[in-house]
Design a protein around this motif. Sequence first.
Motif, PDB file in Angstrom:
ATOM      1  N   ALA A 117      63.813  15.183  14.734  1.00 31.41           N
ATOM      2  CA  ALA A 117      63.002  15.199  15.953  1.00 31.41           C
ATOM      3  C   ALA A 117      62.490  13.803  16.309  1.00 31.41           C
ATOM      4  O   ALA A 117      62.383  13.455  17.488  1.00 31.41           O
ATOM      5  CB  ALA A 117      61.830  16.168  15.789  1.00 31.41           C
ATOM      6  N   SER A 118      62.187  12.989  15.285  1.00 31.32           N
ATOM      7  CA  SER A 118      61.668  11.650  15.563  1.00 31.32           C
ATOM      8  C   SER A 118      62.714  10.793  16.260  1.00 31.32           C
ATOM      9  O   SER A 118      62.394  10.006  17.159  1.00 31.32           O
ATOM     10  CB  SER A 118      61.219  10.987  14.261  1.00 31.32           C
ATOM     11  OG  SER A 118      60.131  11.690  13.691  1.00 31.32           O
ATOM     12  N   TYR A 119      63.961  10.927  15.861  1.00 36.41           N
ATOM     13  CA  TYR A 119      65.014  10.151  16.513  1.00 36.41           C
ATOM     14  C   TYR A 119      65.272  10.644  17.931  1.00 36.41           C
ATOM     15  O   TYR A 119      65.624   9.852  18.813  1.00 36.41           O
ATOM     16  CB  TYR A 119      66.297  10.210  15.681  1.00 36.41           C
ATOM     17  CG  TYR A 119      66.243   9.304  14.474  1.00 36.41           C
ATOM     18  CD1 TYR A 119      66.591   7.958  14.567  1.00 36.41           C
ATOM     19  CD2 TYR A 119      65.825   9.786  13.247  1.00 36.41           C
ATOM     20  CE1 TYR A 119      66.527   7.120  13.467  1.00 36.41           C
ATOM     21  CE2 TYR A 119      65.762   8.963  12.136  1.00 36.41           C
ATOM     22  CZ  TYR A 119      66.116   7.633  12.246  1.00 36.41           C
ATOM     23  OH  TYR A 119      66.041   6.797  11.156  1.00 36.41           O
ATOM     24  N   ARG A 120      65.087  11.920  18.157  1.00 38.57           N
ATOM     25  CA  ARG A 120      65.201  12.408  19.531  1.00 38.57           C
ATOM     26  C   ARG A 120      64.078  11.844  20.394  1.00 38.57           C
ATOM     27  O   ARG A 120      64.290  11.467  21.549  1.00 38.57           O
ATOM     28  CB  ARG A 120      65.187  13.943  19.546  1.00 38.57           C
ATOM     29  CG  ARG A 120      66.448  14.577  18.966  1.00 38.57           C
ATOM     30  CD  ARG A 120      66.535  16.045  19.360  1.00 38.57           C
ATOM     31  NE  ARG A 120      65.417  16.817  18.807  1.00 38.57           N
ATOM     32  CZ  ARG A 120      65.453  17.445  17.635  1.00 38.57           C
ATOM     33  NH1 ARG A 120      66.546  17.370  16.881  1.00 38.57           N
ATOM     34  NH2 ARG A 120      64.418  18.146  17.214  1.00 38.57           N
ATOM     35  N   SER A 121      62.867  11.775  19.826  1.00 35.51           N
ATOM     36  CA  SER A 121      61.754  11.172  20.559  1.00 35.51           C
ATOM     37  C   SER A 121      62.004   9.695  20.820  1.00 35.51           C
ATOM     38  O   SER A 121      61.639   9.163  21.875  1.00 35.51           O
ATOM     39  CB  SER A 121      60.451  11.350  19.767  1.00 35.51           C
ATOM     40  OG  SER A 121      60.158  12.718  19.572  1.00 35.51           O
ATOM     41  N   LEU A 122      62.629   9.044  19.862  1.00 36.69           N
ATOM     42  CA  LEU A 122      62.929   7.625  20.037  1.00 36.69           C
ATOM     43  C   LEU A 122      63.907   7.414  21.192  1.00 36.69           C
ATOM     44  O   LEU A 122      63.717   6.518  22.028  1.00 36.69           O
ATOM     45  CB  LEU A 122      63.523   7.064  18.739  1.00 36.69           C
ATOM     46  CG  LEU A 122      63.931   5.588  18.762  1.00 36.69           C
ATOM     47  CD1 LEU A 122      62.705   4.697  18.815  1.00 36.69           C
ATOM     48  CD2 LEU A 122      64.774   5.243  17.531  1.00 36.69           C
ATOM     49  N   LEU A 123      64.949   8.227  21.242  1.00 37.02           N
ATOM     50  CA  LEU A 123      65.944   8.071  22.301  1.00 37.02           C
ATOM     51  C   LEU A 123      65.378   8.454  23.670  1.00 37.02           C
ATOM     52  O   LEU A 123      65.898   8.002  24.693  1.00 37.02           O
ATOM     53  CB  LEU A 123      67.176   8.928  21.988  1.00 37.02           C
ATOM     54  CG  LEU A 123      67.949   8.524  20.728  1.00 37.02           C
ATOM     55  CD1 LEU A 123      69.114   9.485  20.484  1.00 37.02           C
ATOM     56  CD2 LEU A 123      68.467   7.099  20.844  1.00 37.02           C
TER      57      LEU A 123
ATOM     58  N   ASN B  46      49.137   7.942  18.548  1.00 43.59           N
ATOM     59  CA  ASN B  46      49.800   8.779  19.551  1.00 43.59           C
ATOM     60  C   ASN B  46      51.318   8.777  19.442  1.00 43.59           C
ATOM     61  O   ASN B  46      51.974   9.663  20.001  1.00 43.59           O
ATOM     62  CB  ASN B  46      49.398   8.322  20.956  1.00 43.59           C
ATOM     63  CG  ASN B  46      47.913   8.456  21.196  1.00 43.59           C
ATOM     64  OD1 ASN B  46      47.275   9.351  20.655  1.00 43.59           O
ATOM     65  ND2 ASN B  46      47.361   7.545  21.984  1.00 43.59           N
ATOM     66  N   ASN B  47      51.897   7.810  18.792  1.00 46.24           N
ATOM     67  CA  ASN B  47      53.362   7.711  18.771  1.00 46.24           C
ATOM     68  C   ASN B  47      53.889   7.318  17.404  1.00 46.24           C
ATOM     69  O   ASN B  47      54.801   6.516  17.294  1.00 46.24           O
ATOM     70  CB  ASN B  47      53.829   6.692  19.807  1.00 46.24           C
ATOM     71  CG  ASN B  47      53.106   5.369  19.652  1.00 46.24           C
ATOM     72  OD1 ASN B  47      52.465   5.110  18.639  1.00 46.24           O
ATOM     73  ND2 ASN B  47      53.204   4.532  20.663  1.00 46.24           N
ATOM     74  N   ILE B  48      53.338   7.891  16.358  1.00 46.14           N
ATOM     75  CA  ILE B  48      53.822   7.598  15.021  1.00 46.14           C
ATOM     76  C   ILE B  48      55.251   8.089  14.833  1.00 46.14           C
ATOM     77  O   ILE B  48      55.999   7.594  13.991  1.00 46.14           O
ATOM     78  CB  ILE B  48      52.873   8.236  13.975  1.00 46.14           C
ATOM     79  CG1 ILE B  48      53.217   7.722  12.572  1.00 46.14           C
ATOM     80  CG2 ILE B  48      52.945   9.744  14.039  1.00 46.14           C
ATOM     81  CD1 ILE B  48      52.229   8.181  11.529  1.00 46.14           C
ATOM     82  N   ASP B  49      55.664   9.086  15.642  1.00 52.16           N
ATOM     83  CA  ASP B  49      57.020   9.608  15.538  1.00 52.16           C
ATOM     84  C   ASP B  49      58.051   8.617  16.067  1.00 52.16           C
ATOM     85  O   ASP B  49      59.244   8.758  15.784  1.00 52.16           O
ATOM     86  CB  ASP B  49      57.133  10.924  16.303  1.00 52.16           C
ATOM     87  CG  ASP B  49      56.728  10.774  17.760  1.00 52.16           C
ATOM     88  OD1 ASP B  49      55.850   9.937  18.044  1.00 52.16           O
ATOM     89  OD2 ASP B  49      57.290  11.485  18.613  1.00 52.16           O
ATOM     90  N   VAL B  50      57.622   7.605  16.810  1.00 55.00           N
ATOM     91  CA  VAL B  50      58.535   6.596  17.332  1.00 55.00           C
ATOM     92  C   VAL B  50      58.593   5.372  16.427  1.00 55.00           C
ATOM     93  O   VAL B  50      59.635   4.728  16.288  1.00 55.00           O
ATOM     94  CB  VAL B  50      58.115   6.189  18.763  1.00 55.00           C
ATOM     95  CG1 VAL B  50      58.968   5.030  19.271  1.00 55.00           C
ATOM     96  CG2 VAL B  50      58.225   7.381  19.698  1.00 55.00           C
TER      97      VAL B  50
END
Length: 295
Positions: A76-82, A258-262
Amino acid sequence: MSALDTPVPAKPGRSLASRIAGSAAGGALRVFLILVALFWLVPAFGLLVSSFRDPTDIATSGWWKVFTAPSELTTASYRSLLENDAITQSLLNTVWITVPATLLVVLFGAMAGYAFAWLDFKGRDTWFMVVVALLVVPVQVALIPLSELFGKIGIFGSIVGVVVFHVGFGLPFAVFLLRNFFAEIPKELLEAARLDGAGEIRLFTTVVMPLAAPALASLGIFQFLWVWNDMLVALVFSSVDSQPLTVALQQQVRQFGNNIDVLAPGAFLSMVVPLVVFFAFQRQFVSGVMAGAVK
């Protein structure tokens, strides 16, 4: 006195340094280096694992928990990154900055190095000493003057301005490295090519450049790593539309909650690309570094 009675000179005792070097050449040194390498890779492995974890899990537990709960791994983190336009655009900007800055330094450095090594012109040694002197000039002293210059000619805040800066500061080392490498090419080889009718351009492209492939690969890796990982120059000379990945990640850190997943996948992506480039050209890099060490 017979030959048997002749005293045999005693072997000189080994010094402490030689005994340490001899013992280090064995398996103990290899084990130690392997342990150091594994210890150095722990943060990189932790970053890789964190890039596949949920942001909630990252905030509440360490990455090593994945060994007991492998179900936490997700893409999911890579999807958020893209899906993050700022990160994807900055990644493209990094490529547009790094590739031209590397190729131009290798090309211009090779031409200048060949000229300093084999062409006879007035003031050659003096100009080469000037190039060598430029190696000690720190980047920081040129930030303000070049900012004013780039603003006047209209390239400040653009990718072109960042590339020009990296090329300018990468050329002294490139010229110094390649000139020393070209100077070791046998003179007889170049003279034979000239007798066959080869001009300087053909001699440079068909004889010198193929021989210099290891040195060119080494220079290319050094320049690529420097430009890809640079943040100081990009912070000064880039804008929001031209900022590379390092600056974009730095901007994301300000909003860490707010954006640790990125951040985790972006940081790992920023690290893995130089590693791939290095291992892809590892053989040429080692050959270039060792060139000239053995006569």
